[in-house]
Scaffold this motif. Structure first.
Motif, PDB file in Angstrom:
ATOM      1  N   SER A 172     -42.308 -21.004 -20.585  1.00 32.67           N
ATOM      2  CA  SER A 172     -41.236 -20.483 -21.443  1.00 32.67           C
ATOM      3  C   SER A 172     -41.125 -21.223 -22.771  1.00 32.67           C
ATOM      4  O   SER A 172     -40.771 -20.623 -23.781  1.00 32.67           O
ATOM      5  N   LYS A 173     -41.450 -22.499 -22.819  1.00 33.52           N
ATOM      6  CA  LYS A 173     -41.426 -23.221 -24.095  1.00 33.52           C
ATOM      7  C   LYS A 173     -42.524 -22.689 -25.006  1.00 33.52           C
ATOM      8  O   LYS A 173     -42.298 -22.448 -26.192  1.00 33.52           O
ATOM      9  N   LEU A 174     -43.702 -22.511 -24.462  1.00 36.80           N
ATOM     10  CA  LEU A 174     -44.817 -21.961 -25.240  1.00 36.80           C
ATOM     11  C   LEU A 174     -44.467 -20.555 -25.733  1.00 36.80           C
ATOM     12  O   LEU A 174     -44.720 -20.210 -26.891  1.00 36.80           O
ATOM     13  N   ALA A 175     -43.861 -19.758 -24.877  1.00 37.90           N
ATOM     14  CA  ALA A 175     -43.468 -18.397 -25.249  1.00 37.90           C
ATOM     15  C   ALA A 175     -42.440 -18.410 -26.373  1.00 37.90           C
ATOM     16  O   ALA A 175     -42.516 -17.609 -27.314  1.00 37.90           O
ATOM     17  N   LYS A 176     -41.473 -19.321 -26.292  1.00 34.41           N
ATOM     18  CA  LYS A 176     -40.445 -19.419 -27.337  1.00 34.41           C
ATOM     19  C   LYS A 176     -41.054 -19.879 -28.655  1.00 34.41           C
ATOM     20  O   LYS A 176     -40.732 -19.352 -29.724  1.00 34.41           O
ATOM     21  N   ASP A 177     -41.952 -20.860 -28.597  1.00 40.32           N
ATOM     22  CA  ASP A 177     -42.641 -21.322 -29.810  1.00 40.32           C
ATOM     23  C   ASP A 177     -43.455 -20.184 -30.431  1.00 40.32           C
ATOM     24  O   ASP A 177     -43.460 -20.007 -31.651  1.00 40.32           O
ATOM     25  N   LEU A 178     -44.138 -19.420 -29.584  1.00 37.36           N
ATOM     26  CA  LEU A 178     -44.925 -18.277 -30.067  1.00 37.36           C
ATOM     27  C   LEU A 178     -44.004 -17.238 -30.697  1.00 37.36           C
ATOM     28  O   LEU A 178     -44.303 -16.691 -31.762  1.00 37.36           O
ATOM     29  N   TRP A 179     -42.878 -16.964 -30.057  1.00 40.69           N
ATOM     30  CA  TRP A 179     -41.904 -16.008 -30.586  1.00 40.69           C
ATOM     31  C   TRP A 179     -41.427 -16.442 -31.972  1.00 40.69           C
ATOM     32  O   TRP A 179     -41.391 -15.645 -32.912  1.00 40.69           O
ATOM     33  N   ASP A 180     -41.062 -17.714 -32.105  1.00 36.54           N
ATOM     34  CA  ASP A 180     -40.545 -18.220 -33.374  1.00 36.54           C
ATOM     35  C   ASP A 180     -41.602 -18.140 -34.479  1.00 36.54           C
ATOM     36  O   ASP A 180     -41.309 -17.691 -35.591  1.00 36.54           O
ATOM     37  N   ALA A 181     -42.813 -18.563 -34.179  1.00 35.35           N
ATOM     38  CA  ALA A 181     -43.888 -18.519 -35.184  1.00 35.35           C
ATOM     39  C   ALA A 181     -44.239 -17.078 -35.548  1.00 35.35           C
ATOM     40  O   ALA A 181     -44.473 -16.757 -36.720  1.00 35.35           O
ATOM     41  N   SER A 182     -44.262 -16.202 -34.555  1.00 31.70           N
ATOM     42  CA  SER A 182     -44.570 -14.784 -34.796  1.00 31.70           C
ATOM     43  C   SER A 182     -43.457 -14.124 -35.602  1.00 31.70           C
ATOM     44  O   SER A 182     -43.731 -13.282 -36.472  1.00 31.70           O
ATOM     45  N   SER A 183     -42.224 -14.504 -35.343  1.00 28.93           N
ATOM     46  CA  SER A 183     -41.094 -13.963 -36.101  1.00 28.93           C
ATOM     47  C   SER A 183     -41.183 -14.360 -37.566  1.00 28.93           C
ATOM     48  O   SER A 183     -40.846 -13.572 -38.455  1.00 28.93           O
ATOM     49  N   GLN A 184     -41.673 -15.567 -37.813  1.00 32.28           N
ATOM     50  CA  GLN A 184     -41.849 -16.011 -39.200  1.00 32.28           C
ATOM     51  C   GLN A 184     -42.920 -15.162 -39.892  1.00 32.28           C
ATOM     52  O   GLN A 184     -42.729 -14.737 -41.034  1.00 32.28           O
ATOM     53  N   ILE A 185     -44.017 -14.890 -39.214  1.00 30.74           N
ATOM     54  CA  ILE A 185     -45.060 -14.020 -39.777  1.00 30.74           C
ATOM     55  C   ILE A 185     -44.495 -12.619 -40.012  1.00 30.74           C
ATOM     56  O   ILE A 185     -44.745 -11.999 -41.048  1.00 30.74           O
ATOM     57  N   PHE A 186     -43.704 -12.124 -39.072  1.00 35.21           N
ATOM     58  CA  PHE A 186     -43.068 -10.813 -39.208  1.00 35.21           C
ATOM     59  C   PHE A 186     -42.198 -10.760 -40.465  1.00 35.21           C
ATOM     60  O   PHE A 186     -42.286  -9.816 -41.252  1.00 35.21           O
ATOM     61  N   LEU A 187     -41.380 -11.775 -40.663  1.00 34.99           N
ATOM     62  CA  LEU A 187     -40.508 -11.812 -41.839  1.00 34.99           C
ATOM     63  C   LEU A 187     -41.319 -11.865 -43.136  1.00 34.99           C
ATOM     64  O   LEU A 187     -40.992 -11.174 -44.111  1.00 34.99           O
ATOM     65  N   GLU A 188     -42.369 -12.663 -43.135  1.00 34.05           N
ATOM     66  CA  GLU A 188     -43.226 -12.750 -44.324  1.00 34.05           C
ATOM     67  C   GLU A 188     -43.869 -11.410 -44.639  1.00 34.05           C
ATOM     68  O   GLU A 188     -43.943 -11.004 -45.801  1.00 34.05           O
ATOM     69  N   ARG A 189     -44.314 -10.708 -43.617  1.00 39.15           N
ATOM     70  CA  ARG A 189     -44.944  -9.406 -43.838  1.00 39.15           C
ATOM     71  C   ARG A 189     -43.923  -8.363 -44.284  1.00 39.15           C
ATOM     72  O   ARG A 189     -44.233  -7.484 -45.075  1.00 39.15           O
ATOM     73  N   GLN A 190     -42.707  -8.455 -43.780  1.00 39.12           N
ATOM     74  CA  GLN A 190     -41.648  -7.548 -44.232  1.00 39.12           C
ATOM     75  C   GLN A 190     -41.345  -7.768 -45.702  1.00 39.12           C
ATOM     76  O   GLN A 190     -41.221  -6.816 -46.469  1.00 39.12           O
ATOM     77  N   LEU A 191     -41.236  -9.024 -46.108  1.00 37.51           N
ATOM     78  CA  LEU A 191     -40.975  -9.347 -47.504  1.00 37.51           C
ATOM     79  C   LEU A 191     -42.125  -8.900 -48.404  1.00 37.51           C
ATOM     80  O   LEU A 191     -41.892  -8.337 -49.484  1.00 37.51           O
ATOM     81  N   ALA A 192     -43.357  -9.119 -47.954  1.00 35.39           N
ATOM     82  CA  ALA A 192     -44.518  -8.697 -48.728  1.00 35.39           C
ATOM     83  C   ALA A 192     -44.549  -7.173 -48.869  1.00 35.39           C
ATOM     84  O   ALA A 192     -44.904  -6.643 -49.927  1.00 35.39           O
ATOM     85  N   SER A 193     -44.161  -6.472 -47.811  1.00 32.70           N
ATOM     86  CA  SER A 193     -44.137  -5.007 -47.841  1.00 32.70           C
ATOM     87  C   SER A 193     -43.097  -4.520 -48.835  1.00 32.70           C
ATOM     88  O   SER A 193     -43.342  -3.557 -49.569  1.00 32.70           O
ATOM     89  N   ARG A 194     -41.954  -5.170 -48.879  1.00 31.84           N
ATOM     90  CA  ARG A 194     -40.903  -4.776 -49.825  1.00 31.84           C
ATOM     91  C   ARG A 194     -41.325  -5.021 -51.271  1.00 31.84           C
ATOM     92  O   ARG A 194     -40.975  -4.282 -52.164  1.00 31.84           O
ATOM     93  N   ASP A 195     -42.095  -6.113 -51.476  1.00 30.92           N
ATOM     94  CA  ASP A 195     -42.540  -6.440 -52.828  1.00 30.92           C
ATOM     95  C   ASP A 195     -43.553  -5.439 -53.369  1.00 30.92           C
ATOM     96  O   ASP A 195     -43.672  -5.272 -54.585  1.00 30.92           O
ATOM     97  N   THR A 196     -44.281  -4.766 -52.468  1.00 35.07           N
ATOM     98  CA  THR A 196     -45.292  -3.809 -52.938  1.00 35.07           C
ATOM     99  C   THR A 196     -44.753  -2.402 -53.100  1.00 35.07           C
ATOM    100  O   THR A 196     -45.437  -1.533 -53.616  1.00 35.07           O
ATOM    101  N   THR A 197     -43.527  -2.150 -52.647  1.00 29.33           N
ATOM    102  CA  THR A 197     -42.965  -0.796 -52.783  1.00 29.33           C
ATOM    103  C   THR A 197     -42.059  -0.668 -53.969  1.00 29.33           C
ATOM    104  O   THR A 197     -41.690  -1.533 -54.639  1.00 29.33           O
TER     105      THR A 197
END
Length: 197
Positions: A172-197
């Motif tokens: 569960s610690k590994l899963a939570k760390d993965l979730w947090d890191a993946s959420s950061q990538i998700f946010l970065e991609r959302q921001l990048a998507s908004r910048d291109t539209t």
């Protein structure tokens, strides 16, 4: 491969989760994984590993290892999402299931020399482990048609069979760390998507 097998499903689920949670009928997330995740004995969660960039730096791309790693990521995500929706106000509004069709004859080994893929398929068929896509889909259908309260399980090979996945996939610690890191990538991609539209 990590983006296709893990980051893509993670981001899609993050986008759809508010809609799934607000649905008046029970919703379900089904992630298709692989028994090969058991070949991963340890895992470090960094931005480079979960984005797949670390693997690209190697002198030869380790296709099998990256596939196994991406499927372990998907399982860790499945179990973490199950834990998180279980803590929600309406805990049974969204269920989360992992499913593994087993060994299915597809073009997945197209990247390796044809003599090796032919040999692998021959041996798997000889052992009675190789299935047609029509048979392989049954575990996915089992997951889709399971009762709404079924969540956090790993369907394998059809006939409603569930198994425990690897011990590492329940960390569960590994899963939570993965979730947090993946959420950061998700946010970065959302921001990048908004910048291109």
């Amino acid at each position: 491969m990590v983006s296709t097998n893990y980051i893509g499903p993670f981001c899609l689920t993050k986008l759809l989760l508010p809609l799934l949670e607000q649905s008046p009928i029970p919703s379900r997330v089904v992630n298709v994984t692989s028994f090969t995740h058991r070949n991963v004995s340890s895992m470090e969660v960094t931005r480079e590993t979960i984005s797949g960039q670390w693997f690209s730096k190697l002198s030869s791309y380790p296709f099998a290892h990256v596939y196994e790693y991406s499927k372990l990521c998907l399982l860790l995500f499945t179990y973490e999402l199950h834990r998180q929706v279980g803590l929600a106000e309406k805990p049974h509004s969204v269920s989360v299931i992992a499913t593994d069709p087993g060994v299915v004859k597809t073009n997945i080994m197209r990247e390796i020399p044809s003599c090796l893929s032919w040999l692998a398929f021959f041996v798997l068929k000889l052992l009675g482990l190789l299935q047609s896509p029509e048979v392989g889909i049954t575990s996915v259908l089992d997951a889709v048609h399971a009762p709404p309260e079924t969540s956090g399980v790993y369907f394998f090979g059809g006939n409603g069979r569930t198994l425990r996945s690897s011990q590492l996939s329940y960390n569960s610690k590994l899963a939570k760390d993965l979730w947090d890191a993946s959420s950061q990538i998700f946010l970065e991609r959302q921001l990048a998507s908004r910048d291109t539209t």
